[in-house]
Scaffold this motif. Structure first.
Motif, PDB file in Angstrom:
ATOM      1  N   LYS A 168      25.300   8.533  77.494  1.00 41.90           N
ATOM      2  CA  LYS A 168      24.958   7.781  76.271  1.00 41.90           C
ATOM      3  C   LYS A 168      25.895   8.257  75.162  1.00 41.90           C
ATOM      4  CE  LYS A 168      21.620   4.978  77.022  1.00 41.90           C
ATOM      5  NZ  LYS A 168      20.529   5.335  77.900  1.00 41.90           N
ATOM      6  N   PRO A 169      26.326   7.367  74.269  1.00 46.14           N
ATOM      7  CA  PRO A 169      27.259   7.797  73.225  1.00 46.14           C
ATOM      8  C   PRO A 169      26.699   8.971  72.412  1.00 46.14           C
ATOM      9  CG  PRO A 169      26.870   5.431  73.122  1.00 46.14           C
ATOM     10  CD  PRO A 169      25.953   5.965  74.159  1.00 46.14           C
ATOM     11  N   ILE A 170      27.543   9.986  72.223  1.00 49.09           N
ATOM     12  CA  ILE A 170      27.132  11.066  71.307  1.00 49.09           C
ATOM     13  C   ILE A 170      28.221  11.247  70.258  1.00 49.09           C
ATOM     14  CG2 ILE A 170      25.446  12.561  72.495  1.00 49.09           C
ATOM     15  CD1 ILE A 170      27.704  14.189  73.602  1.00 49.09           C
ATOM     16  N   GLU A 171      27.756  11.442  69.032  1.00 53.39           N
ATOM     17  CA  GLU A 171      28.715  11.677  67.948  1.00 53.39           C
ATOM     18  C   GLU A 171      28.649  13.142  67.583  1.00 53.39           C
ATOM     19  OE1 GLU A 171      28.514   8.840  64.794  1.00 53.39           O
ATOM     20  OE2 GLU A 171      28.519   7.184  66.230  1.00 53.39           O
ATOM     21  N   LEU A 172      29.751  13.814  67.824  1.00 53.94           N
ATOM     22  CA  LEU A 172      29.787  15.254  67.605  1.00 53.94           C
ATOM     23  C   LEU A 172      30.602  15.575  66.367  1.00 53.94           C
ATOM     24  CD1 LEU A 172      30.785  16.303  71.225  1.00 53.94           C
ATOM     25  CD2 LEU A 172      28.569  16.765  70.177  1.00 53.94           C
ATOM     26  N   ILE A 173      30.384  16.747  65.837  1.00 53.81           N
ATOM     27  CA  ILE A 173      31.303  17.267  64.827  1.00 53.81           C
ATOM     28  C   ILE A 173      32.085  18.389  65.497  1.00 53.81           C
ATOM     29  CG2 ILE A 173      31.499  18.465  62.618  1.00 53.81           C
ATOM     30  CD1 ILE A 173      28.887  17.081  61.786  1.00 53.81           C
ATOM     31  N   LYS A 292      37.843  23.296  58.599  1.00 45.01           N
ATOM     32  CA  LYS A 292      38.364  21.959  58.912  1.00 45.01           C
ATOM     33  C   LYS A 292      37.489  21.333  60.008  1.00 45.01           C
ATOM     34  CE  LYS A 292      42.762  19.923  60.202  1.00 45.01           C
ATOM     35  NZ  LYS A 292      44.094  20.205  60.694  1.00 45.01           N
ATOM     36  N   TYR A 293      37.048  20.096  59.805  1.00 48.62           N
ATOM     37  CA  TYR A 293      36.188  19.479  60.829  1.00 48.62           C
ATOM     38  C   TYR A 293      36.575  18.026  61.058  1.00 48.62           C
ATOM     39  CZ  TYR A 293      33.826  17.302  56.911  1.00 48.62           C
ATOM     40  OH  TYR A 293      33.573  16.559  55.791  1.00 48.62           O
ATOM     41  N   TYR A 294      36.176  17.521  62.207  1.00 49.36           N
ATOM     42  CA  TYR A 294      36.401  16.113  62.538  1.00 49.36           C
ATOM     43  C   TYR A 294      35.081  15.532  63.038  1.00 49.36           C
ATOM     44  CZ  TYR A 294      41.143  18.025  63.498  1.00 49.36           C
ATOM     45  OH  TYR A 294      42.341  18.681  63.446  1.00 49.36           O
ATOM     46  N   ASN A 295      34.754  14.291  62.603  1.00 50.52           N
ATOM     47  CA  ASN A 295      33.643  13.561  63.220  1.00 50.52           C
ATOM     48  C   ASN A 295      34.261  12.834  64.400  1.00 50.52           C
ATOM     49  OD1 ASN A 295      31.377  13.941  61.355  1.00 50.52           O
ATOM     50  ND2 ASN A 295      32.791  13.009  59.894  1.00 50.52           N
ATOM     51  N   VAL A 296      33.838  13.131  65.610  1.00 47.69           N
ATOM     52  CA  VAL A 296      34.529  12.531  66.751  1.00 47.69           C
ATOM     53  C   VAL A 296      33.607  11.664  67.590  1.00 47.69           C
ATOM     54  CG1 VAL A 296      36.221  14.406  66.892  1.00 47.69           C
ATOM     55  CG2 VAL A 296      34.182  14.504  68.320  1.00 47.69           C
ATOM     56  N   LYS A 297      34.217  10.700  68.241  1.00 44.95           N
ATOM     57  CA  LYS A 297      33.518   9.824  69.198  1.00 44.95           C
ATOM     58  C   LYS A 297      34.275   9.868  70.509  1.00 44.95           C
ATOM     59  CE  LYS A 297      32.761   5.847  66.307  1.00 44.95           C
ATOM     60  NZ  LYS A 297      33.503   6.284  65.225  1.00 44.95           N
ATOM     61  N   MET A 298      33.641   9.319  71.534  1.00 42.14           N
ATOM     62  CA  MET A 298      34.303   9.292  72.834  1.00 42.14           C
ATOM     63  C   MET A 298      35.493   8.315  72.820  1.00 42.14           C
ATOM     64  SD  MET A 298      32.893   7.845  76.405  1.00 42.14           S
ATOM     65  CE  MET A 298      31.559   8.916  76.746  1.00 42.14           C
ATOM     66  N   ASP A 299      36.612   8.746  73.436  1.00 40.75           N
ATOM     67  CA  ASP A 299      37.703   7.806  73.719  1.00 40.75           C
ATOM     68  C   ASP A 299      37.464   7.306  75.140  1.00 40.75           C
ATOM     69  OD1 ASP A 299      40.803   6.930  73.733  1.00 40.75           O
ATOM     70  OD2 ASP A 299      40.277   7.936  75.608  1.00 40.75           O
ATOM     71  N   ARG A 300      37.484   5.988  75.333  1.00 35.54           N
ATOM     72  CA  ARG A 300      37.169   5.457  76.671  1.00 35.54           C
ATOM     73  C   ARG A 300      38.401   5.171  77.501  1.00 35.54           C
ATOM     74  NH1 ARG A 300      31.948   4.142  77.206  1.00 35.54           N
ATOM     75  NH2 ARG A 300      30.775   4.284  75.285  1.00 35.54           N
TER      76      ARG A 300
END
Ligand code: MEV
Length: 307
Positions: A168-173, A292-300
């Motif tokens: 399931k999509p997860i949005e991580l930092i 330093k941080y990034y909000n990341v999503k899955m690359d498909r």
């Protein structure tokens, strides 16, 4: 020709995967871009190659079998040695572009050549990083059977099976400690820990169990469970000796606002992944600490050609 390749995070199982235990990794939407042009002499970013600085790119070029000299140019939107698979991303991008120029492009071949490259440069390694950024999506690497097998990679009597998992999509930092960890050094640090301590292999196997237990919650989107497994995995990574005060500080400071957080990749600094419960509060803490941080999503998509 130009290839775009994602970065990766290891959700569960780094280090243990080198010993054949399962790991779960995900490609993320931070990218490196490798472009290659024919050239009179071999050049990397406008300079003659120097194995000290360009070991991955140069080895990738040698292993890709391209017959002529080329100019290889690399751009990346994320830092090297930050635990996000920068060397794998650049290696895969180089191999992909050079195979494309020979009309031999195939993800399976790219994953194999890129793993051989990492292995030659880094010493001991698993195919986790190279296969994840080649394939895109979320993948499981295991010595056992996997569903949705993409390919298998063999080395030194270990066969790793690499399969896609439909999480399931997860949005991580992703938070970068700013401390550069050397993967080769950390992998050999774990190796001496495992050889010197009777319980070393028990820790490796416990990490493997966590990866197995994480599959269902990841597929169901059970965020509470995923977070608590991340916390457990992180404790075991610290026992293996790949923690660092900088990453521990980040993890501790966001723990009341997250489901879980852990080191991702080789450790010794590098990056932390955070599964936020209260995103704004996590971000506030990171900004306060000047992290330093990034909000990341899955690359498909994994590695692909771009114009
Ligand atoms: C590095 O991203 C992951 C490690 O497990 C090393 C490897 O799998 O080659 C630490």
């Amino acid at each position: 020709m130009k290839s775009r390749t994602p970065a990766k995070v290891i959700l569960f199982g780094e280090h243990a995967v080198v010993y054949g235990e399962p790991a779960i990794a995900m490609a993320i939407d931070l990218y490196s871009i490798v472009s290659v042009e024919k050239s009179e002499n071999l050049l990397i970013d406008n300079s003659p190659p120097d194995r000290k600085y360009h070991s991955f790119i140069l080895t990738a070029y040698e292993k890709s079998g391209y017959p002529d000299p080329v100019h290889i140019m690399v751009k990346s939107s994320f830092s090297p040695s930050s635990g996000l698979g920068s060397s794998a991303s650049v290696t895969v991008g180089t191999v992909s572009t050079l195979l494309g120029m020979q009309g031999r492009w195939s993800k399976e071949v790219i994953a194999r050549i890129s793993f051989e490259t990492e292995y030659a440069v880094q010493g001991r390694a698993s195919p986790t990083d190279t296969s994840t950024v080649t394939s895109g999506g979320a993948i499981i690497i295991s010595r056992g059977n996997v569903e949705n097998l993409l390919w298998s990679v063999e080395k030194n009597g270990i066969t790793w099976n690499i399969g896609k998992i439909d999480i399931k999509p997860i949005e991580l930092i992703v938070a970068n400690s700013g401390i550069r960890g050397s993967t080769a050094h950390l992998v050999s640090k774990v190796s001496s820990f495992v050889t010197k301590n009777k319980f070393g292999m028990d820790i490796i196997r416990e990490i493997g169990e966590i990866s197995k237990n994480a599959i269902e919650p990841l597929m169901d989107g059970d965020i509470e469970k995923i977070g608590s497994l991340m916390v457990k995995n992180n404790k075991l990574l610290n026992i293996l000796g790949v923690g660092h005060e900088a990453t521990t500080r980040i993890i501790d400071s966001v723990s009341s606002f997250s489901y879980g957080a852990k080191i991702t990749g080789a450790g010794g600094g590098g990056s932390v992944i955070i599964l936020p419960r209260e995103r704004e509060k996590v971000i506030e803490r990171l900004e306060y600490l000047r992290i330093k941080y990034y909000n990341v999503k899955m690359d498909r998509e994994g590695v692909s050609f771009i114009k």
